[in-house]
Write a protein that holds these residues in place. Structure first.
Motif, short mmCIF file in Angstrom:
data_model
loop_
_atom_site.label_atom_id
_atom_site.label_comp_id
_atom_site.label_asym_id
_atom_site.label_seq_id
_atom_site.Cartn_x
_atom_site.Cartn_y
_atom_site.Cartn_z
N PHE A 1 12.52 70.01 -20.02
CA PHE A 1 13.04 68.43 -19.94
C PHE A 1 14.08 68.07 -18.78
O PHE A 1 14.42 69.35 -18.29
N GLN A 2 14.25 66.99 -18.59
CA GLN A 2 15.29 66.78 -17.53
C GLN A 2 16.60 67.14 -17.78
O GLN A 2 17.61 67.42 -16.90
N ASP B 1 7.38 54.09 -28.34
CA ASP B 1 6.99 54.08 -26.90
C ASP B 1 5.50 54.41 -26.87
O ASP B 1 4.53 53.93 -26.16
N TYR B 2 5.30 55.67 -27.56
CA TYR B 2 3.84 55.99 -27.59
C TYR B 2 2.87 54.98 -28.25
O TYR B 2 2.00 54.55 -27.89
N MET C 1 10.65 60.79 -23.03
CA MET C 1 10.64 62.13 -23.62
C MET C 1 11.35 62.94 -22.78
O MET C 1 11.17 64.23 -22.95
N GLN C 2 12.21 62.83 -21.85
CA GLN C 2 12.81 63.59 -20.90
C GLN C 2 13.95 64.46 -21.33
O GLN C 2 14.68 65.07 -20.74
N VAL D 1 8.28 67.82 -32.06
CA VAL D 1 7.48 66.54 -31.69
C VAL D 1 7.37 66.13 -30.19
O VAL D 1 6.14 65.75 -29.82
N ARG D 2 8.56 66.43 -29.61
CA ARG D 2 8.43 65.87 -28.02
C ARG D 2 7.54 66.60 -27.36
O ARG D 2 6.59 66.27 -26.55
N LEU D 3 7.60 68.14 -27.58
CA LEU D 3 6.86 68.95 -26.78
C LEU D 3 5.64 68.72 -27.30
O LEU D 3 4.40 68.73 -26.40
#
Length: 465
Positions: free
Chosen positions: A215-216, A234-235, A187-188, A114-116
């Motif tokens: 990602f970080q 957040d979204y 989302m890092q 989902v993050r991607l």
């Protein structure tokens, strides 16, 4: 996938009730992206041989092509996007396909997928937001010297530059852009490798997959990784604020375009007519935007209510978070697609706007401030200007029509230098406080806005590279 524990197969009615393919199949390309990185990591730590890793990569890419060519039909017996892809990989590779899920749970898998997916969507939204902001700057420049009524309580308050009005909405959407960036920043961290909730006994390299997927860093706590949905909140915070701002702008334009106001003209191509009344020109785009705003707000509330009582860590309730997410994304994307071309064609009718100023009473504050300049305390000046307004209302005359002698009869402190100030454009141009409506100040705001747009474009291009 879990038959070893159970003595009978899952009932069909349960499969139909619990499947999520109707919402998560669109995530398939991103699920494969995560699986490719996971397979590479398994090779790097020795849990797969290089040959096995290559074959697995080829198999996953074959599945991706089948999906893109609409040749892969998922089955609800396999519940979701993850198990359908894994099952197909096993059909292609045999027992090697069963190794893909090594060290991984669907809990950390979906959190990563989902993050991607969302990261890709929001990057696209950023481009569309920049286009919207540029249109607002263009309208502000085009309407810089158009004078229209400003309102409080939907009552005429003071004359303003229409460019100033557009810049007010620019600032609102600029804050939305900042919230959108905050949603991306949230989302890092990569949850992949957190497992079901406790990590793994296998020698997984979470830093490898995190870097491979852009990602970080990997997420810090495996429990939190599979339980939290803050990145979705957040979204939704961004989406809700953005939709509210769009709805407010829509409401304004509906009012200002009405026959009773009439100083905003909406483009015909973005309006519709009536099936019965030939004269009608309906602002449907604006009305639909107001309507869809309620839905977008509802999706935020839906997620908040789902999350507020869940125990640690993963619960199946979280499967439902994607329904509201996808519906909200669809609504926001539609607004972002139509607003820039629509707003770029909104025009002003200066003559109709001037008609609204006929009684001149919007200049009453200018009179009070003029008197302050003569040394009169503001409250007394306010009262004296109010008496002039009362006189105009009682005698059905305009503030513009008062002669110097009439002014001096009402307010002895008035001198001849007041009369040149009783002009709409003069009133606007004199409001030169920082952030005010004077033409020079609005022009500064526009220049500042363009400089900000240039800076965020530079940041966006660096992020792409």
């Amino acid at each position: 996938m879990w038959k070893g524990r159970f003595s009978e197969n899952t009932a069909d009615i349960v499969l139909n009730y619990s499947q999520s393919l109707d919402v998560d199949w669109c995530l398939a390309p991103f699920d494969i992206q995560g699986s490719l990185a996971h397979a590479q990591m398994l090779v790097s730590v020795g849990l797969l041989t290089p040959d096995e890793g290559l074959r697995m990569e080829q198999g996953l890419k074959q599945i991706l092509r089948e999906i893109e060519e609409d040749k892969f039909k998922p089955s609800i017996e396999l519940e979701d996007v993850h198990m359908n892809i894994e099952h197909r990989l096993t059909e292609i590779l045999g027992s090697l396909g069963e190794k893909l899920h090594t060290g991984r749970s669907r809990n950390d898998q979906i959190a990563t997928t989902v993050r991607l997916f969302l990261r890709d969507k929001l990057a696209d939204f950023q481009e569309k937001m920049r286009a919207l902001l540029e249109v607002l700057l263009g309208r502000a420049k085009a309407h810089l010297y158009v004078v229209v009524p400003g309102y409080t309580h939907l009552q005429q308050a003071q004359p303003i530059s229409l460019g100033h009005y557009w810049m007010a909405h620019f600032q609102a959407f600029r804050r939305d852009y900042t919230r959108l960036q905050a949603a991306l920043d949230g989302m890092q961290e990569c949850p992949l490798g957190s497992g079901a909730l406790a990590g793994s006994t296998l020698p997984l390299d979470r830093f490898f997959t995190s870097e491979a997927l852009g990602f970080q860093s990997p997420s810090e706590n495996s429990l939190d990784s599979v339980a939290q949905r803050d990145y979705l909140l957040d979204y939704h915070y961004f989406a809700t604020g953005f939709a509210i701002h769009c709805s407010r702008l829509s409401e304004d334009l509906v009012i200002y375009n009405s026959q009773e106001f009439g100083w905003i003209n909406l483009p015909d191509a973005f309006c519709t007519g009536s099936s019965m009344m030939p004269q009608k020109k309906n602002p449907d785009v604006l009305e639909l935007t107001r309507g869809r705003t309620g839905q977008i707000i509802g999706h935020l509330l839906d997620l908040i209510i789902s999350l507020k009582g869940l125990p640690m860590t993963y619960n199946r309730d979280l499967q439902e978070d994607k329904r509201g997410l996808l519906a909200s994304l669809t609504a926001v994307e539609a607004i972002l697609s139509i607003f820039p071309p629509f707003l770029s064609q909104v025009e002003a009718d200066q003559d109709r706007a001037i008609l609204g100023f006929q009684n001149g009473l919007t200049l009453a504050t200018d009179v009070a401030e003029y008197l302050v300049g003569k040394g009169i305390p503001f409250r007394e000046a306010h009262w004296k200007a109010g008496q002039v307004v009362r006189y105009c209302l009682d005698h059905n005359c305009s503030l513009f029509q008062l002669s110097l002698s009439e002014w001096q009869d009402l307010v002895p402190e008035v001198e001849e230098d007041l009369l040149p100030l009783l002009d709409l454009k003069t009133s606007v141009s004199r409001r030169q406080t920082y952030g005010g409506t004077s033409f020079s100040e609005v022009n500064r705001q526009i220049d500042h806005g363009w400089n900000w747009i240039k800076s965020i474009k530079i940041i966006a291009n660096k992020a792409k590279s």
